[in-house]
Motif scaffolding. Structure first.
Motif, PDB file in Angstrom:
ATOM      1  N   ASP A   1     -45.158  25.642  46.670  1.00  0.00           N
ATOM      2  CA  ASP A   1     -46.471  25.382  46.069  1.00  0.00           C
ATOM      3  C   ASP A   1     -47.008  24.024  46.496  1.00  0.00           C
ATOM      4  O   ASP A   1     -48.191  23.868  46.788  1.00  0.00           O
ATOM      5  N   TRP A   2     -46.131  23.038  46.508  1.00  0.00           N
ATOM      6  CA  TRP A   2     -46.556  21.693  46.883  1.00  0.00           C
ATOM      7  C   TRP A   2     -47.024  21.655  48.337  1.00  0.00           C
ATOM      8  O   TRP A   2     -48.115  21.168  48.627  1.00  0.00           O
ATOM      9  N   LEU A   3     -46.215  22.183  49.248  1.00  0.00           N
ATOM     10  CA  LEU A   3     -46.520  22.100  50.669  1.00  0.00           C
ATOM     11  C   LEU A   3     -47.718  22.960  51.070  1.00  0.00           C
ATOM     12  O   LEU A   3     -48.545  22.544  51.898  1.00  0.00           O
ATOM     13  N   ALA A   4     -47.809  24.158  50.499  1.00  0.00           N
ATOM     14  CA  ALA A   4     -48.824  25.111  50.937  1.00  0.00           C
ATOM     15  C   ALA A   4     -50.148  24.990  50.196  1.00  0.00           C
ATOM     16  O   ALA A   4     -51.186  25.385  50.725  1.00  0.00           O
ATOM     17  N   LYS A   5     -50.115  24.418  48.983  1.00  0.00           N
ATOM     18  CA  LYS A   5     -51.328  24.447  48.170  1.00  0.00           C
ATOM     19  C   LYS A   5     -51.705  23.098  47.576  1.00  0.00           C
ATOM     20  O   LYS A   5     -52.835  22.625  47.728  1.00  0.00           O
ATOM     21  N   VAL A   6     -50.763  22.458  46.879  1.00  0.00           N
ATOM     22  CA  VAL A   6     -51.104  21.237  46.154  1.00  0.00           C
ATOM     23  C   VAL A   6     -51.408  20.076  47.091  1.00  0.00           C
ATOM     24  O   VAL A   6     -52.439  19.401  46.953  1.00  0.00           O
TER      25      VAL A   6
END
Length: 308
Positions: free
Chosen positions: A160-165
């Motif tokens: 989630d962090w790498l791809a979106k946040v």
């Protein structure tokens, strides 16, 4: 409590420290003064949300256009986001184009989603679409080489962090985003069941949910009545479309987002979760990294002693 967006971006603050700030532009002492900060008091936010309860999405969108500098629309091109885009394109505004779009390409979207983006560009030639991808990767294969296969299964928080946040935060900084329109609705359930129309996140970003009161049926009817291009997957049983690995069709009578992250205790991808959650996650990741490095150094030192 104070919410502040730093740097040259528009600044929004929610004051709860006892000061009687009015929402709006604070008075400056000179006509040449730096653009003042914008204050939102907690009572004023509550007042706005009470008023917005009785307004149609078009009226809320019109308020946003005239009240919020640095305004963008976040979208994954679902029914609600497309409805917002179409409504904005039909409004009489002094600007030559509608609100710019932010699309966070995780590199794991369906081909149908990318096809829709091309059709949107054809239908709305004046709209600007800003696409942000994970740092240092331009394809699903590149992402896997950097972070391992099926990261969403081995470490979904990191995914989630790498791809979106991180792409979202990078976009906010680079584009000087002060406020965003979202497609979230209460009828989608999960964490969205009681969202207000307007809210401010921990970093001072204003988030407006113009369709909070609408149902899937209402946005569906708008799309069909206005012949708005939409994702072909929605005709195949999907009601909410995200990454291919975490999106499935829903059964009759299931919640709209029941097809997202099936079997997992999550209903949001991370963009709409508190930023402090990911700050804590990053801190934990760094501590693990440091611990692993220390452990490896101690093992190397022990091996050197044995061989000497």
């Amino acid at each position: 409590m104070e919410f502040r967006k730093m740097g040259s971006s528009p600044v929004y603050k929610l004051e709860e420290d006892g000061h009687d700030y009015e929402s709006g532009y604070a008075s400056g002492s000179s006509s040449n003064a730096e653009l003042p900060e914008i204050y939102f008091t907690k009572p004023h936010l509550a007042f706005l949300n009470r008023q917005f309860q009785n307004l149609e999405p078009q009226e809320i969108l019109q308020w946003c256009l005239t009240s919020l500098p640095g305004l963008y629309q976040e979208t994954a091109f679902g029914f609600t986001g497309l409805t917002s885009l179409d409504m904005l394109s039909k409004m009489k505004t002094p600007r030559p184009q509608t609100v710019d779009l932010l699309f966070f390409d995780t590199l794991h979207h369906f081909p149908e989603t990318h096809d829709l983006i091309n059709r949107i560009r054809d239908r709305y030639p004046l709209v600007n679409i800003h696409i942000y991808k994970p740092a240092g990767a331009d394809s699903e294969e590149e992402f896997a080489r950097q972070h391992g296969e099926r990261l969403w299964e081995t470490n979904d928080e990191l995914y989630d962090w790498l791809a979106k946040v991180e792409p979202a935060q990078r976009a906010y900084k680079e584009l000087k985003v002060g406020a965003v329109l979202t497609g979230r609705r209460r009828s989608q359930g999960g964490q969205r069941g009681d969202i207000p129309v307007i809210e401010i996140d921990e970093a001072g970003l204003v988030k407006v949910n113009p369709f909070a009161n609408w149902s899937f049926k209402q946005v569906n009817e708008y799309i069909k009545a206005n012949d708005v291009p939409y994702n072909e997957l929605l005709d195949r049983g999907y009601k909410s479309v995200g990454d291919w690995h975490s999106t499935k069709p829903v059964e009759e009578g299931e919640d709209e987002r029941a097809g997202r992250w099936q079997g997992q205790q999550k209903t949001e991808c991370g963009i709409h979760n508190p930023r402090s959650k990911f700050a804590q996650f990053l801190k934990e990741q760094e501590m693990k990294k440091q611990s692993a490095a220390l452990h490896q150094a101690l093992e190397s030192e022990e091996e050197a002693k044995i061989t000497s």
